[in-house]
Design a protein around this motif. Structure first.
Motif, PDB file in Angstrom:
ATOM      1  N   LYS A 192      19.204  34.434 -22.267  1.00 13.12           N
ATOM      2  CA  LYS A 192      19.645  35.730 -22.794  1.00 13.12           C
ATOM      3  C   LYS A 192      20.111  35.575 -24.234  1.00 13.12           C
ATOM      4  CE  LYS A 192      21.251  37.305 -18.238  1.00 13.12           C
ATOM      5  NZ  LYS A 192      22.423  37.757 -17.444  1.00 13.12           N
ATOM      6  N   LYS A 193      20.108  36.676 -24.942  1.00 16.32           N
ATOM      7  CA  LYS A 193      20.560  36.702 -26.334  1.00 16.32           C
ATOM      8  C   LYS A 193      22.005  36.206 -26.438  1.00 16.32           C
ATOM      9  CE  LYS A 193      20.745  39.813 -30.348  1.00 16.32           C
ATOM     10  NZ  LYS A 193      22.106  39.434 -30.786  1.00 16.32           N
ATOM     11  N   ASP A 194      22.272  35.450 -27.491  1.00 13.22           N
ATOM     12  CA  ASP A 194      23.605  34.938 -27.852  1.00 13.22           C
ATOM     13  C   ASP A 194      24.072  33.764 -26.998  1.00 13.22           C
ATOM     14  OD1 ASP A 194      23.989  36.630 -30.001  1.00 13.22           O
ATOM     15  OD2 ASP A 194      24.904  38.202 -28.775  1.00 13.22           O
ATOM     16  N   MET A 195      23.230  33.261 -26.100  1.00  8.20           N
ATOM     17  CA  MET A 195      23.625  32.057 -25.374  1.00  8.20           C
ATOM     18  C   MET A 195      23.718  30.869 -26.332  1.00  8.20           C
ATOM     19  SD  MET A 195      21.580  32.029 -21.757  1.00  8.20           S
ATOM     20  CE  MET A 195      22.095  33.049 -20.385  1.00  8.20           C
ATOM     21  N   ALA A 196      24.651  29.977 -26.070  1.00 11.00           N
ATOM     22  CA  ALA A 196      24.818  28.791 -26.905  1.00 11.00           C
ATOM     23  C   ALA A 196      23.693  27.802 -26.634  1.00 11.00           C
ATOM     24  CB  ALA A 196      26.169  28.137 -26.626  1.00 11.00           C
ATOM     25  N   VAL A 197      23.276  27.104 -27.687  1.00  8.75           N
ATOM     26  CA  VAL A 197      22.231  26.090 -27.589  1.00  8.75           C
ATOM     27  C   VAL A 197      22.834  24.770 -28.050  1.00  8.75           C
ATOM     28  CG1 VAL A 197      19.922  25.386 -28.312  1.00  8.75           C
ATOM     29  CG2 VAL A 197      20.459  27.820 -28.039  1.00  8.75           C
ATOM     30  N   ILE A 198      22.697  23.739 -27.235  1.00  5.51           N
ATOM     31  CA  ILE A 198      23.313  22.453 -27.538  1.00  5.51           C
ATOM     32  C   ILE A 198      22.310  21.328 -27.322  1.00  5.51           C
ATOM     33  CG2 ILE A 198      25.576  23.334 -26.832  1.00  5.51           C
ATOM     34  CD1 ILE A 198      25.284  21.664 -24.262  1.00  5.51           C
ATOM     35  N   THR A 199      22.634  20.160 -27.852  1.00  4.92           N
ATOM     36  CA  THR A 199      21.970  18.908 -27.510  1.00  4.92           C
ATOM     37  C   THR A 199      23.010  18.008 -26.855  1.00  4.92           C
ATOM     38  OG1 THR A 199      22.452  17.770 -29.594  1.00  4.92           O
ATOM     39  CG2 THR A 199      20.458  19.148 -29.518  1.00  4.92           C
ATOM     40  N   SER A 200      22.627  16.800 -26.515  1.00  2.64           N
ATOM     41  CA  SER A 200      23.586  15.881 -25.920  1.00  2.64           C
ATOM     42  C   SER A 200      24.688  15.502 -26.909  1.00  2.64           C
ATOM     43  CB  SER A 200      22.867  14.620 -25.440  1.00  2.64           C
ATOM     44  OG  SER A 200      22.192  13.991 -26.522  1.00  2.64           O
ATOM     45  N   ASP A 201      24.421  15.697 -28.204  1.00  9.42           N
ATOM     46  CA  ASP A 201      25.423  15.353 -29.227  1.00  9.42           C
ATOM     47  C   ASP A 201      26.411  16.480 -29.456  1.00  9.42           C
ATOM     48  OD1 ASP A 201      24.352  12.809 -29.742  1.00  9.42           O
ATOM     49  OD2 ASP A 201      22.816  13.682 -31.028  1.00  9.42           O
ATOM     50  N   GLY A 202      25.931  17.721 -29.397  1.00 10.77           N
ATOM     51  CA  GLY A 202      26.818  18.836 -29.667  1.00 10.77           C
ATOM     52  C   GLY A 202      26.053  20.129 -29.861  1.00 10.77           C
ATOM     53  N   MET A 203      26.767  21.145 -30.279  1.00 12.04           N
ATOM     54  CA  MET A 203      26.201  22.480 -30.440  1.00 12.04           C
ATOM     55  C   MET A 203      25.287  22.529 -31.657  1.00 12.04           C
ATOM     56  SD  MET A 203      28.297  26.060 -30.521  1.00 12.04           S
ATOM     57  CE  MET A 203      27.477  27.646 -30.508  1.00 12.04           C
ATOM     58  N   VAL A 204      24.152  23.245 -31.512  1.00 11.33           N
ATOM     59  CA  VAL A 204      23.214  23.374 -32.639  1.00 11.33           C
ATOM     60  C   VAL A 204      22.977  24.818 -33.042  1.00 11.33           C
ATOM     61  CG1 VAL A 204      22.033  21.215 -32.134  1.00 11.33           C
ATOM     62  CG2 VAL A 204      21.204  23.344 -31.103  1.00 11.33           C
ATOM     63  N   GLY A 205      23.326  25.797 -32.174  1.00  6.96           N
ATOM     64  CA  GLY A 205      23.102  27.194 -32.538  1.00  6.96           C
ATOM     65  C   GLY A 205      23.237  28.112 -31.349  1.00  6.96           C
ATOM     66  N   LYS A 206      22.577  29.274 -31.452  1.00  5.71           N
ATOM     67  CA  LYS A 206      22.615  30.255 -30.377  1.00  5.71           C
ATOM     68  C   LYS A 206      21.268  30.949 -30.279  1.00  5.71           C
ATOM     69  CE  LYS A 206      24.045  34.387 -32.906  1.00  5.71           C
ATOM     70  NZ  LYS A 206      24.980  35.525 -32.937  1.00  5.71           N
ATOM     71  N   ALA A 242      25.784  17.184 -33.997  1.00 10.19           N
ATOM     72  CA  ALA A 242      24.338  17.160 -33.768  1.00 10.19           C
ATOM     73  C   ALA A 242      23.583  17.149 -35.090  1.00 10.19           C
ATOM     74  CB  ALA A 242      23.916  18.370 -32.939  1.00 10.19           C
ATOM     75  N   ASP A 243      22.427  16.509 -35.063  1.00 14.03           N
ATOM     76  CA  ASP A 243      21.513  16.535 -36.204  1.00 14.03           C
ATOM     77  C   ASP A 243      20.749  17.848 -36.159  1.00 14.03           C
ATOM     78  OD1 ASP A 243      19.646  16.189 -38.177  1.00 14.03           O
ATOM     79  OD2 ASP A 243      18.925  14.247 -37.463  1.00 14.03           O
ATOM     80  N   LEU A 244      21.022  18.749 -37.099  1.00 12.27           N
ATOM     81  CA  LEU A 244      20.437  20.086 -37.064  1.00 12.27           C
ATOM     82  C   LEU A 244      18.998  20.110 -37.546  1.00 12.27           C
ATOM     83  CD1 LEU A 244      23.466  22.146 -38.457  1.00 12.27           C
ATOM     84  CD2 LEU A 244      22.893  21.626 -36.077  1.00 12.27           C
ATOM     85  N   PHE A 245      18.516  19.020 -38.096  1.00 13.13           N
ATOM     86  CA  PHE A 245      17.179  19.027 -38.682  1.00 13.13           C
ATOM     87  C   PHE A 245      16.184  18.149 -37.917  1.00 13.13           C
ATOM     88  CE2 PHE A 245      20.364  19.422 -42.118  1.00 13.13           C
ATOM     89  CZ  PHE A 245      20.173  20.776 -42.376  1.00 13.13           C
ATOM     90  N   ASN A 246      16.644  17.487 -36.880  1.00 15.58           N
ATOM     91  CA  ASN A 246      15.757  16.647 -36.081  1.00 15.58           C
ATOM     92  C   ASN A 246      16.070  16.891 -34.608  1.00 15.58           C
ATOM     93  OD1 ASN A 246      13.911  14.727 -35.233  1.00 15.58           O
ATOM     94  ND2 ASN A 246      15.260  12.998 -35.646  1.00 15.58           N
ATOM     95  N   ILE A 247      15.535  17.991 -34.098  1.00 17.65           N
ATOM     96  CA  ILE A 247      15.848  18.434 -32.739  1.00 17.65           C
ATOM     97  C   ILE A 247      14.549  18.538 -31.947  1.00 17.65           C
ATOM     98  CG2 ILE A 247      16.969  20.193 -31.343  1.00 17.65           C
ATOM     99  CD1 ILE A 247      18.396  21.145 -33.881  1.00 17.65           C
ATOM    100  N   ASN A 248      14.508  17.911 -30.780  1.00 14.14           N
ATOM    101  CA  ASN A 248      13.322  17.975 -29.917  1.00 14.14           C
ATOM    102  C   ASN A 248      13.622  18.611 -28.560  1.00 14.14           C
ATOM    103  OD1 ASN A 248      11.453  16.590 -31.709  1.00 14.14           O
ATOM    104  ND2 ASN A 248      12.669  14.751 -31.308  1.00 14.14           N
ATOM    105  N   HIS A 249      14.737  18.236 -27.979  1.00 18.27           N
ATOM    106  CA  HIS A 249      15.115  18.760 -26.667  1.00 18.27           C
ATOM    107  C   HIS A 249      16.508  19.377 -26.764  1.00 18.27           C
ATOM    108  CE1 HIS A 249      11.693  16.682 -24.925  1.00 18.27           C
ATOM    109  NE2 HIS A 249      12.072  15.603 -25.588  1.00 18.27           N
ATOM    110  N   VAL A 250      16.673  20.534 -26.126  1.00 18.88           N
ATOM    111  CA  VAL A 250      17.958  21.231 -26.169  1.00 18.88           C
ATOM    112  C   VAL A 250      18.324  21.704 -24.768  1.00 18.88           C
ATOM    113  CG1 VAL A 250      17.628  21.988 -28.557  1.00 18.88           C
ATOM    114  CG2 VAL A 250      16.882  23.471 -26.675  1.00 18.88           C
ATOM    115  N   MET A 251      19.550  22.176 -24.645  1.00 24.32           N
ATOM    116  CA  MET A 251      20.003  22.851 -23.438  1.00 24.32           C
ATOM    117  C   MET A 251      20.610  24.182 -23.843  1.00 24.32           C
ATOM    118  SD  MET A 251      21.763  19.668 -21.385  1.00 24.32           S
ATOM    119  CE  MET A 251      22.410  18.956 -22.906  1.00 24.32           C
TER     120      MET A 251
END
Length: 291
Positions: A146-160, A264-273
């Protein structure tokens, strides 16, 4: 008369055979040296053989050299192809190892998430005109996005999640956040109370997030961890965001601004949650609205 000529011809033929036999016998017997005519004949034949042999030898050598060069070229091309294959295998192996490490870290991260459910996704594209601000993932509304859900990697938050389609979604990265996109956050201080602030922007020159609205009396240390507070009603709490890198008074002199180095590395992202939040939180007007 004819018989006379016939006898003379037979005599000449007989004498010729005798002379030829004598010459053959003379030439085949063991001798220490050849006669002058034999030497001349042998040398003449030798020179003729040399003259005719030399071009054929040159041509044969040239042909052999060309064949060797072609063989070397073919072997070189084969070795180059094998080397390219090995390089490709090495790169594929490195990428698989990286993906495996990211997935293992994501699974470990998932086990620690008690208040919200992660939806695993893979990055399939980055926006060509806004490369540092947006990306596309292979999950959509059919998967619970859904819109506005948080997007993270194993390192930390990367966006929404900026927008969700049926099977794909666009993600706005933290590097594209501005004042219209806020994340209520806490600065965690060891042995002291947490300090509240709002992530309200990104400094592209330094690659750091801007944590605004910190009270003047609050003292922050470099390395203090910043996490989501969950007070805005959208993002879950305790999502890792980054660490304090620098603190300055803002232009009004009433509050402080902290520069946050993202985990998190914001410029090298392959897999997210994508975080599907189950636990409800309350909105607080005092601490600002989270977008």
């Amino acid at each position: 008369m004819p018989s006379l000529f016939r006898r003379r011809g037979l005599m000449i033929l007989l004498i010729s055979f005798i002379i030829l036999a004598a010459l053959i016998g003379f030439s085949t017997r063991d001798r220490d040296s050849l006669t002058v005519p034999e030497k001349f004949l042998q040398d003449s034949i030798g020179w003729v053989q040399t003259i005719f042999h030399a071009p054929f030898q040159v041509a044969d050598n040239t042909y052999q050299n060309i064949q060797n060069m072609l063989n070397v070229y073919e072997q070189n091309e084969a070795l180059k192809n094998r080397l390219d294959e090995y390089k490709g295998l090495i790169q594929d192996n490195q990428q698989l190892e990286k993906d495996n490490a990211e997935l293992r870290a994501a699974l470990d991260k998932e086990e620690s998430m008690k208040d919200y459910t992660p939806i695993h996704a893979t990055v399939i594209a980055r926006s060509s005109d806004r490369w540092f601000e947006q990306m596309t993932i292979n999950r959509g509304e059919e998967h619970g996005i859904k819109k506005d859900m948080a997007v993270i990697t194993s390192d930390g938050m990367v966006g929404k999640v900026q927008s969700a389609g049926a099977f794909h979604s666009n993600v706005q990265l933290l590097s594209g956040f501005d004042e219209s996109n806020k994340i209520s956050s806490y600065v965690v201080r060891e042995g002291e109370d947490n300090v509240f602030g709002l992530i309200e922007g990104y400094d592209s020159e330094s690659g750091r997030l801007l944590l605004e609205g910190i009270k003047l009396g609050e003292e922050l240390e470099k390395g203090d961890v910043v996490i989501s507070s969950g007070l805005g009603g959208v993002f879950p709490s305790d999502l890792r965001i980054g660490t304090v890198d620098e603190v300055q008074n803002d232009s009004t002199g009433l509050t402080k601004t902290a520069y946050i180095k993202p985990f998190a590395d914001l410029f090298n992202i392959n897999h997210v949650m994508v975080v599907d939040r189950d636990m409800d939180t309350v909105n607080t007007s005092e601490e600002g609205e989270e977008q």
